[in-house]
Design an enzyme around this catalytic site. Structure first.
Site, mmCIF file in Angstrom:
data_model
loop_
_atom_site.group_PDB
_atom_site.id
_atom_site.type_symbol
_atom_site.label_atom_id
_atom_site.label_comp_id
_atom_site.label_asym_id
_atom_site.label_seq_id
_atom_site.Cartn_x
_atom_site.Cartn_y
_atom_site.Cartn_z
ATOM 1 N N GLY A 27 55.091 43.576 45.337
ATOM 2 C CA GLY A 27 53.801 43.781 46.225
ATOM 3 C C GLY A 27 53.944 44.756 47.103
ATOM 4 O O GLY A 27 54.968 45.547 47.305
ATOM 5 N N ASP A 246 44.164 42.053 39.303
ATOM 6 C CA ASP A 246 44.476 43.417 39.757
ATOM 7 C C ASP A 246 43.861 44.109 38.764
ATOM 8 O O ASP A 246 43.718 45.515 38.849
ATOM 9 C CB ASP A 246 45.918 43.454 39.835
ATOM 10 N N THR A 247 43.810 43.651 37.407
ATOM 11 C CA THR A 247 43.194 44.265 36.226
ATOM 12 C C THR A 247 42.066 44.510 36.470
ATOM 13 O O THR A 247 41.417 45.799 36.411
ATOM 14 C CB THR A 247 43.365 43.571 35.023
#
Length: 500
Positions: A27, A246-247
């Site tokens: 992260g 996240d994509t």
């Protein structure tokens, strides 16, 4: 949405935002300062994401992730907003008091084995795709919830929160289900942009467990007083919903000019496809295993999931465990010197999904297909990268055909940008120029959605992308750099297709 009270104290043309971006292996918290049509980035904290197996089940250590988020916000200093994104499909269960009922289960856990067949008995695959447009992946949230049926945890649950929504809830006390991540559950209709009651009822999933849907750019609460005390941030500090898958954030950060582009979001996975205005729900699209996930500004991310750099990451872990650690840059230089396309694999093959023993599984796959077995780490790495480049080619070709959209450029974003050999091989395989960057695409997309929601940068996605073209370092790779001829790539692609 109007600027927050803290943002209003500054010029509306500038602001500083914090992006919490959680990947499958690490992260990070990145700050972005937007001013006068530019975006300056600073990574302020990075922390590991190490799954833990207990009682035979693979879990995410979500408390360690949350602590990493708090540490990152403390390091960020004063910000005008916070946004969170992560991987998709996984979730936490809350009880009636809002407490977490155990650590979230990792999508690579074996509990979903056989669940697709169970669901198919009540919702045939073609019908499921017609309703949700989602490609078959054995770990989709739908299958996880069916696998959990009858468990004490699910029986006690009063809420399901996807991973970034769970962390956002801990920061703010406000619950919601962000739309781009919800679209990966296989429970949402991409045409209506709402949950499919038909699918949920047939599969036996209680949709009332999900918090209300919210869109990228919507307000998601403010940091709780205890969180501000923990992080040293002065309030109020709003949390803004972003493309929390996240994509979705990574695709929003593709620095494209025009719409004739394909994208490949690279990292543990490769997500390769097109940005469309509407989903493609044909039977041919389903059998080609393409997914229709929702993106920023009403877009559809029409893409195929490919195993990605997970294959190489697992090889590196195995070699290290065997006492043969490999330095990545040296390994890639050696791989670049290996003969091209000596042995290739189908990088979408589910046999490579579980962790452990990856070099031997690659060797077994080559042996079974009658190809030379890679000899040593360099040849294994070259096999992996040639195979990924081929998978990228096949996905880009298929997406163009199925969506009736021609592309002129391939944009590679995400961690794979640092792998120069993979970028060049992708250009060679696709026969198209590859523009690489930004590497921290998910964080960048996260930041620009926040900055736009707070009135700091222009609202049109095309203008946002123009800003990124001017602000970020990019590199272009041209096809034909000596890593195999067009005829060799075409032949290898045909062989992969024939064996699928």
């Amino acid at each position: 949405m109007s600027p927050s009270s803290s943002a209003a104290r500054r010029s509306p043309r500038s602001g500083t935002f914090a992006a919490v971006d959680l990947g499958a292996s690490s992260g990070r918290v990145v700050t972005g300062h937007a001013e006068r049509g530019t975006l300056r980035l600073r990574e302020v904290h990075r922390f590991p994401n190490r799954p833990v197996r207990t009682g035979g089940t693979l879990h995410w250590d979500v408390l360690a992730l949350y602590q990493g988020v708090l540490d990152g916000l403390r390091a960020a200093g004063r910000v005008d907003s916070v946004g969170l994104d992560s991987w998709a499909v996984d979730y936490g269960l809350l009880d009636a008091d809002g407490a977490l009922l155990g650590n979230p289960v990792h999508y690579r856990d074996a509990r979903t084995e056989g669940m697709a067949d169970r669901v198919a008995r009540s919702v045939p695959p073609a019908e499921l795709y017609a309703h949700t447009g989602l490609q078959y992946l054995p770990f989709n949230t739908l299958y996880q919830l069916v696998a959990a049926r009858g468990s004490a945890q699910l029986a006690a649950a009063r809420q399901v929160l996807l991973i970034p929504d769970l962390l956002s809830y801990w920061l703010t006390g406000v619950r919601g289900t962000e739309l781009t991540n919800a679209s990966t559950t296989q429970l949402l209709d991409p045409r209506t942009r709402s949950f499919s009651t038909a699918v949920a009822e047939a599969a036996g999933v209680d949709l009332s467990l999900f918090a209300p849907l919210r869109e990228p750019g919507d307000p998601a609460g403010e940091l709780l007083p205890g969180v501000r005390e923990e992080t040293g941030l002065e309030g109020p500090v709003p949390v803004t919903a972003v493309g929390s898958h996240d994509t979705a954030s990574a695709v929003a950060a593709v620095p494209a000019t025009g719409d004739r582009f394909a994208y490949i979001a690279t990292g543990t996975w490769s997500l390769a496809g097109l940005e469309l205005a509407s989903p493609v729900l044909s039977e041919e699209s389903r059998t080609a295993n393409f997914t229709n996930e929702l993106g920023v500004d009403g877009t559809v991310r029409y893409l195929r999931n490919i195993m990605g750099l997970w294959l190489l990451q697992e090889c590196l872990r195995t070699w290290e465990a065997e006492g043969r650690p490999q330095e990545l840059s040296a390994l890639l230089r050696a791989a670049a010197s290996c003969a091209p396309l000596r042995s290739v694999l189908d990088a979408a093959d589910p046999r490579f999904l579980p962790p452990g023993g990856m070099p031997e599984r690659i060797a077994d796959a080559c042996r079974a297909s009658g190809q030379p077995v890679p000899e040593g780490p360099a040849q294994t790495a070259r096999c992996v990268l040639d195979s990924l480049a081929l998978a990228h080619r096949l996905a880009v070709e298929d997406a163009q055909r199925l969506a009736d959209r021609e592309v002129e450029t391939v944009h590679v974003v995400g961690g794979g940008v640092h792998n120069e050999l993979l970028c060049q091989l992708t250009a060679d395989a696709c026969g198209l120029p590859v523009v690489a960057g930004p590497a921290e695409a998910a964080a960048v997309g996260n930041l620009v959605v926040q900055a736009r929601a707070h009135g700091v940068i222009p609202g049109d996605l095309g203008l946002v992308r123009a800003l990124l073209c001017d602000s970020l370092p990019l590199r272009t790779y041209q096809p034909g750099d000596g890593h195999g001829s067009p005829e060799e790539w075409a032949r290898a692609a045909r062989e992969i297709r024939e064996h699928r």
